[in-house]
Structures are given as structure tokens and as C-alpha cells.
Design an enzyme around this catalytic site. Structure first.
Site, PDB file in Angstrom:
ATOM      1  CG  HIS A   1       4.805   9.298   2.707  1.00  0.00           C
ATOM      2  ND1 HIS A   1       4.638   9.507   3.589  1.00  0.00           N
ATOM      3  CD2 HIS A   1       5.282   8.419   2.599  1.00  0.00           C
ATOM      4  CE1 HIS A   1       3.960   7.981   4.491  1.00  0.00           C
ATOM      5  NE2 HIS A   1       5.062   7.353   3.622  1.00  0.00           N
TER       6      HIS A   1
ATOM      7  CD  GLU B   1       3.822   0.368   7.266  1.00  0.00           C
ATOM      8  OE1 GLU B   1       4.906   1.225   8.222  1.00  0.00           O
ATOM      9  OE2 GLU B   1       3.584   1.773   6.237  1.00  0.00           O
TER      10      GLU B   1
ATOM     11  CD  GLU C   1       8.428   0.929   6.000  1.00  0.00           C
ATOM     12  OE1 GLU C   1       8.805   1.902   5.688  1.00  0.00           O
ATOM     13  OE2 GLU C   1       7.641   0.160   6.113  1.00  0.00           O
TER      14      GLU C   1
ATOM     15  CG  ASP D   1       7.285   4.408   2.457  1.00  0.00           C
ATOM     16  OD1 ASP D   1       7.371   2.948   2.275  1.00  0.00           O
ATOM     17  OD2 ASP D   1       6.382   5.463   3.396  1.00  0.00           O
TER      18      ASP D   1
ATOM     19  CG  ASP E   1       0.237   0.176   2.723  1.00  0.00           C
ATOM     20  OD1 ASP E   1       0.859  -0.277   2.456  1.00  0.00           O
ATOM     21  OD2 ASP E   1      -0.729   0.959   3.443  1.00  0.00           O
TER      22      ASP E   1
END
Length: 373
Positions: free
Chosen positions: A341, A135, A164, A104, A73
């Protein structure tokens, strides 16, 4: 045994990016991964729950089971019109792949998948993947669901690597072997609003809030501990919403966050803050928090650090490693987090290959690393 595999890390990543898997929607990522692993005889178990897609893939070959864990996700794209390339196109330009999740953490998943054929040929270990699509959300129906089931059945995993984006300046400059805990809260102080010319008819809540915040800010929490920096509390906002200079506000609110090491538990910090708030006439509420943890013993962490030549760290936020550590020794190693992000999230193809080689080196040399439970 030889395998004919045409999917490179970049090909796999582009396919995964093209799945618009905003939490908790997997949007077909697991189907792509299952299709890729099927020729290598991986089994797959699904543990879908609450709209979350979870899977545990495994190729059983020996008693030693090495696992890769990650999430399919991604966070929302903010505004698609601001992206140079559509966020779910998987555009490749000038040696970089653009798209939501490139860093990510679909990139790390692709990097690991690309070395599966080599690991099968050059090692005899069992290989597994633990993947979720929850997550980036509340993580209530994701990895912890799978971990609980694997614990119930007695599944043995000797080492798990979570992909990560841990790298800061270059790939492999940071190896996470634990994480700090995080506790966020909101404080609210109510008074009586009024005109500043008639303070006797009002009760200004700001001084009470400032007294409360000052006590939080001035308290020294600790001096740090093995592998962890000192805990720190940050006041992140103070809000009155008062647009006039001659009005005493009725309420004032504030937000704060504590990143804390294993000297503390979230409950003890909550109790301290609640007691301080009560003495200052302030109400507080807390949001879901995470506890600090070690992913393995310091000796095991140093052994992996030496094998890869990567320094250890416990900085940054939290991750699903906080659940996996109940099942097995766990570390985190992934791409650079610079664009995670962000609008125009991207990863270089070279970084994908570098990360693949680090994963391969760690798994191939596992027998030389002394992991202690």
C-alpha cells in the site's frame, strides 16, 4: 507429461501489474491468468457480481484438491507523480519489480502460477485457484460469493493457501492460521457551546467523552487464548475542532478500534460499548467489522508449521481467509508486507522465487501433513 512454459514469476507479475486493477476493477488480470492456465486444461467458472470479477479455476485429477486464493485488485496509487516508476508499468530495476500490487498481492499470485507446471509434473493432486477483485474494498461481492456457491454444490477443498503478504523480515517468517476480529466505532458527545467566562450558560461535552473513553481504556478484555494475544482496544482520535482557548465546544468526537480474539464476538463488544456510552451521555456508531477465526485446528496448523519450518501467528488485520474458513482449512502465506500500500511498492525477484519454493514444498508434501477438519 512435459510442458513448455516461458512465463516466469517475474514475467507474470509484470503482466499483472500492468493491469490497473483498482478495486473492484480486475482490469484484465483474470484474462491473463486464464490464458496462462489454458494449456494445462484448467476449467474456469466466473462468478462476477456487482462490478466485481470472481473466478474459480480447477484442474481435476484426484479427490485431493489443493487451492490457492488471492485477489487481483489493488488499493489506489495515492499520487502517481510521487512514484519513482509509473505504478502500473511493472518496472524492474536492480533485481526489484516496482508497481502497485507487487506485494499485495499480485506477487503471490505470480509466484503460485509459476509452479503450476512443476506441481502437475511432480504431484497427482487436483489444483484450484479462487480469485476475486474485491478484497481491498468492502468484500461484499467477492470471495464470499464464490465460497457460498462452492458450499452449495458440495465442492471439497482439502487445503487453501491465501497469498496475503504475511512475512515481516524475511520470506516465510510468519504463517497465519487465524486472525483477530476487528471492531471500529465513532463516538459523539453533544453539549452546549459558550464562553468559558460563563460556564453556567454552557455544557462542556469533553468531560463526558473523557469519562467514556477512560472506561473503555481501563477495561481488561481478556488474557488471550490459544494462538491469540490478549484483545486490545485503542483510542485512535479525539477531535473537538476548537481553535480558541476561551470557547467551550459544542461537540466532541472520538474514534476507537478493538482487535479481539475468540473470547469475544463483535456483538457482545458492541453491547458493552453501547451500554457504557449510554451511561456517559455519548452516542456511538459502528462500522463494518470482522469476527476472529481459526483457519484450522491447532494440530493441523502445527503440522504445516513443522513442514515449512515457519512459526504460527494470528496477528495483523483481516483477509478473505475469514470467508474461506467456512469452506475448508485455510492458512495465509505471502511476501513481506513492508511496502504494501506504499508509494513505490516493490518486491525483489529473489523473494518471488523463495515464495514459489515454499508453495511448492507445501503442496508437494501435502500427503505427509495431517490436516484435520
Amino acid at each position: 507429461m512435459s510442458f513448455c512454459v516461458t512465463n516466469s514469476a517475474e514475467d507474470l507479475l509484470i503482466q499483472l501489474i500492468q493491469c490497473p486493477s483498482i478495486t473492484p476493477d480486475d482490469a484484465g488480470c483474470l484474462e491473463i491468468i486464464e490464458r496462462y492456465l489454458r494449456p494445462f486444461n484448467f476449467s474456469v467458472e466466473r462468478f462476477d457480481q456487482g462490478g466485481t470479477s470472481n473466478a474459480y479455476f480447477k484442474l481435476s485429477r484426484s479427490q485431493v484438491n489443493l487451492c490457492f486464493a488471492g485477489h487481483t485488485d489493488v488499493v489506489p496509487t495515492i499520487d502517481d507523480k510521487l512514484w519513482t516508476y509509473p505504478p502500473f508499468q511493472g518496472a524492474i530495476h536492480d533485481g526489484h519489480i516496482y508497481g502497485r500490487g507487487a506485494v499485495d498481492m499480485k506477487g503471490a499470485i505470480a509466484a503460485f502460477l509459476s509452479i503450476v507446471p512443476r506441481l502437475i509434473q511432480e504431484t497427482e493432486y487436483s489444483l484450484s485457484l479462487l480469485l476475486t477483485s474485491d478484497e481491498e474494498g468492502e468484500a461484499l461481492c467477492g470471495t464470499q460469493i464464490v465460497v457460498k456457491e462452492l458450499l452449495r454444490r458440495g465442492e471439497i477443498i482439502d487445503l487453501c493457501v491465501v497469498g496475503e503478504p504475511t512475512s515481516e523480515i524475511f520470506i516465510g517468517d510468519t504463517l497465519k492460521w487465524g486472525r483477530r476480529g476487528s471492531l471500529s466505532g465513532r463516538a459523539l458527545c453533544k453539549g452546549v457551546g459558550g464562553h468559558v467566562a460563563y460556564p453556567q450558560k454552557a455544557k462542556n461535552p469533553i468531560p463526558f467523552m473523557l469519562s467514556f473513553l477512560r472506561k473503555l481504556h481501563e477495561k481488561k478484555l481478556d488474557d488471550g487464548c490459544d494462538g491469540f494475544d490478549p484483545s486490545n482496544l485503542e483510542i485512535t482520535s479525539v477531535d473537538v475542532g476548537n481553535g480558541a482557548a476561551n470557547i467551550i465546544p459544542e461537540t466532541v468526537s472520538a474514534r476507537f478500534n478493538i482487535r479481539f480474539n475468540p473470547h469475544h464476538r463483535g456483538q457482545s463488544l458492541r453491547e458493552w460499548i453501547e451500554d457504557t456510552a449510554r451511561k456517559n451521555g455519548v452516542d456511538v456508531e459502528f462500522f463494518p467489522s470482522s469476527q476472529p477465526f481459526y483457519g484450522m485446528t491447532i494440530e493441523s496448523a502445527h503440522a504445516i508449521s513443522t513442514c515449512l519450518g515457519i512459526p504460527l501467528s494470528t496477528s495483523g488485520g483481516t483477509s478473505d481467509a475469514r470467508f474461506i474458513k467456512d469452506l475448508c482449512p485455510v492458512i495465509e502465506l505471502g511476501l513481506k508486507n513492508e511496502t504494501a500500500h506504499h508509494i513505490d511498492e516493490y518486491v525483489s525477484v529473489q523473494d518471488l522465487h523463495t515464495l514459489s519454493e515454499l508453495y511448492f514444498r507445501l503442496f508437494k508434501n501435502f500427503s505427509d501433513i495431517k490436516i484435520k477438519s
